[in-house]
Scaffold this motif. Structure first.
Motif, short mmCIF file in Angstrom:
data_model
loop_
_atom_site.label_atom_id
_atom_site.label_comp_id
_atom_site.label_asym_id
_atom_site.label_seq_id
_atom_site.Cartn_x
_atom_site.Cartn_y
_atom_site.Cartn_z
N GLU A 170 0.83 -1.20 0.00
CA GLU A 170 0.00 0.00 0.00
C GLU A 170 0.87 1.25 0.00
N TYR A 171 1.91 1.26 0.84
CA TYR A 171 2.82 2.40 0.85
C TYR A 171 4.11 2.02 1.56
N LEU A 172 5.13 2.82 1.35
CA LEU A 172 6.38 2.75 2.09
C LEU A 172 6.51 4.02 2.91
N GLU A 173 7.16 3.91 4.05
CA GLU A 173 7.44 5.09 4.87
C GLU A 173 8.94 5.15 5.12
N PHE A 174 9.54 6.30 4.77
CA PHE A 174 10.98 6.46 4.89
C PHE A 174 11.32 7.46 5.99
N GLN A 175 12.33 7.11 6.78
CA GLN A 175 12.88 8.01 7.78
C GLN A 175 14.39 8.08 7.58
N LYS A 176 14.98 9.21 7.95
CA LYS A 176 16.43 9.33 7.81
C LYS A 176 17.00 10.12 8.96
N PHE A 199 29.31 17.58 -14.84
CA PHE A 199 29.18 18.98 -14.42
C PHE A 199 28.23 19.17 -13.25
N GLU A 200 27.19 18.36 -13.16
CA GLU A 200 26.20 18.54 -12.10
C GLU A 200 25.59 17.19 -11.75
N VAL A 201 25.50 16.91 -10.45
CA VAL A 201 24.84 15.69 -9.95
C VAL A 201 23.85 16.10 -8.88
N LEU A 202 22.60 15.70 -9.07
CA LEU A 202 21.54 16.03 -8.12
C LEU A 202 20.91 14.74 -7.62
N LEU A 203 20.83 14.62 -6.30
CA LEU A 203 20.27 13.43 -5.65
C LEU A 203 19.13 13.88 -4.72
N HIS A 204 18.01 13.19 -4.78
CA HIS A 204 16.91 13.52 -3.87
C HIS A 204 16.15 12.26 -3.51
N HIS A 205 15.95 12.04 -2.21
CA HIS A 205 15.17 10.90 -1.73
C HIS A 205 14.05 11.43 -0.85
N ARG A 206 12.81 11.10 -1.19
CA ARG A 206 11.68 11.56 -0.40
C ARG A 206 11.60 10.81 0.93
N THR A 207 11.06 11.47 1.92
CA THR A 207 10.83 10.85 3.22
C THR A 207 9.34 10.89 3.53
N GLY A 208 8.98 10.24 4.64
CA GLY A 208 7.57 10.15 5.00
C GLY A 208 6.87 9.06 4.20
N VAL A 209 5.56 9.17 4.06
CA VAL A 209 4.76 8.16 3.39
C VAL A 209 4.79 8.38 1.87
N VAL A 210 5.12 7.31 1.14
CA VAL A 210 5.11 7.33 -0.33
C VAL A 210 4.26 6.14 -0.78
N GLU A 211 3.16 6.41 -1.44
CA GLU A 211 2.20 5.37 -1.78
C GLU A 211 2.61 4.59 -3.03
N ALA A 212 2.01 3.42 -3.20
CA ALA A 212 2.30 2.55 -4.35
C ALA A 212 2.10 3.33 -5.65
N GLY A 213 3.08 3.23 -6.53
CA GLY A 213 3.03 3.93 -7.80
C GLY A 213 3.65 5.31 -7.78
N GLU A 214 3.95 5.85 -6.59
CA GLU A 214 4.55 7.18 -6.50
C GLU A 214 6.08 7.09 -6.58
N ASP A 215 6.71 8.22 -6.92
CA ASP A 215 8.16 8.28 -7.03
C ASP A 215 8.80 8.41 -5.66
N ILE A 216 9.96 7.76 -5.50
CA ILE A 216 10.69 7.79 -4.23
C ILE A 216 11.97 8.59 -4.33
N VAL A 217 12.78 8.29 -5.34
CA VAL A 217 14.15 8.80 -5.39
C VAL A 217 14.50 9.21 -6.81
N PHE A 218 15.32 10.27 -6.92
CA PHE A 218 15.74 10.78 -8.23
C PHE A 218 17.25 10.97 -8.25
N VAL A 219 17.85 10.67 -9.39
CA VAL A 219 19.24 11.02 -9.65
C VAL A 219 19.27 11.71 -11.01
N VAL A 220 19.89 12.87 -11.08
CA VAL A 220 20.00 13.61 -12.33
C VAL A 220 21.47 13.98 -12.53
#
Length: 263
Positions: A170-176, A199-220
């Motif tokens: 149903e969902y994942l919950e992330f804490q850091k 030249f540029e590296v961007l990292l982002h990881h969401r915290t809290g509740v992330v529901e099924a089908g939603e995005d969690i983490v990005f690397v650019v």
């Protein structure tokens, strides 16, 4: 983009005041509940109608929910003020006896008693809302963008099932650990950006509740050529998962558990 909700009696007045205050620091979007003008003929002849004028725009059609609207706003806005959406999982200013679903950033007995400076200060400490598109726009604004021929990205999302017979997630919950995780991500980014052609590296990881089908983490990754871009994206997500202290709780239709306790 920083998001703040306002709910409770007088939310519309507070939303206007807050948008004006935040407008001194960046570009602000406001999201409010509103009625559709049924007399607009374009709504009858097109699925989506957009009207552009010299200093404003409006649109209707193409059903959108609040998360979709916020995703659309994130690439080119610094703030979003969300008025009268108490069920939204965003930091909220709670007025009167309002009981929002999201974290209460500031509460006040009524609209007149609210300290806008206190809201602004509290919002500065909140993790910004990022999307893949907002991170790509940041990469494109790099001073080295004119030397780059590639932007490579990775998006991790919540998988509902590993196998056909699994209980659906149903969902994942992330804490850091805030300071440790942020320092580790900054170090990974710095080390990857030291590579030739990166030249540029961007990292982002969401915290809290992330529901099924939603995005969690990005690397650019913004790089000179595709080879170093692809290689750095892969190394970035591998190192983020291996080195950044993040804890994940999984909630399925049948049970819930902290993943690290089962490994």
């Amino acid at each position: 983009m920083q998001i703040v909700g306002v709910c409770g009696p007088g939310a519309d007045r507070v939303g206007d005041r807050l948008a004006a205050r935040l407008g001194d620091a960046g570009r602000v979007a406001t999201v409010e509940r509103g009625a559709v003008d049924a007399t607009d003929a374009s709504a009858e002849t097109a699925s989506t109608a957009v009207e552009l004028r010299a200093d404003q725009w409006r649109a209707r059609g193409g059903r959108r929910d609040l998360p979709q609207v916020l995703d659309d706003l994130a690439p080119d806005h610094d703030y979003a003020v969300v008025v009268d959406f108490p069920g939204a999982r965003v930091p909220q200013v709670a007025l009167g006896d309002a009981d929002p679903a999201g974290e209460v950033l500031v509460d006040a007995t009524d609209a007149d008693a609210l300290d806008l400076d206190g809201v602004s200060d509290a919002l500065d400490a909140v993790e910004p809302y990022e999307t893949l598109e907002s991170l790509v726009e940041r990469a494109k604004s790099s001073p080295d963008a004119d030397r780059s021929g590639a932007i490579a990205t990775f998006t991790g999302r919540v998988r509902a099932k590993d196998g056909p017979d699994d209980d659906p997630t149903e969902y994942l919950e992330f804490q850091k650990y805030e300071s440790v995780a942020d320092e580790r991500m900054a170090a990974i980014r710095e080390e990857l950006e030291a590579r030739d052609g990166v030249f540029e590296v961007l990292l982002h990881h969401r915290t809290g509740v992330v529901e099924a089908g939603e995005d969690i983490v990005f690397v650019v990754v913004l790089a000179g050529h595709r080879e170093e871009a692809f290689r750095t994206v892969e190394d970035g997500i591998d190192r983020l998962k291996a080195e950044v202290p993040l804890f994940k709780k999984e909630v399925t239709t049948d049970e819930e558990f902290w993943v690290h306790k089962r490994s």
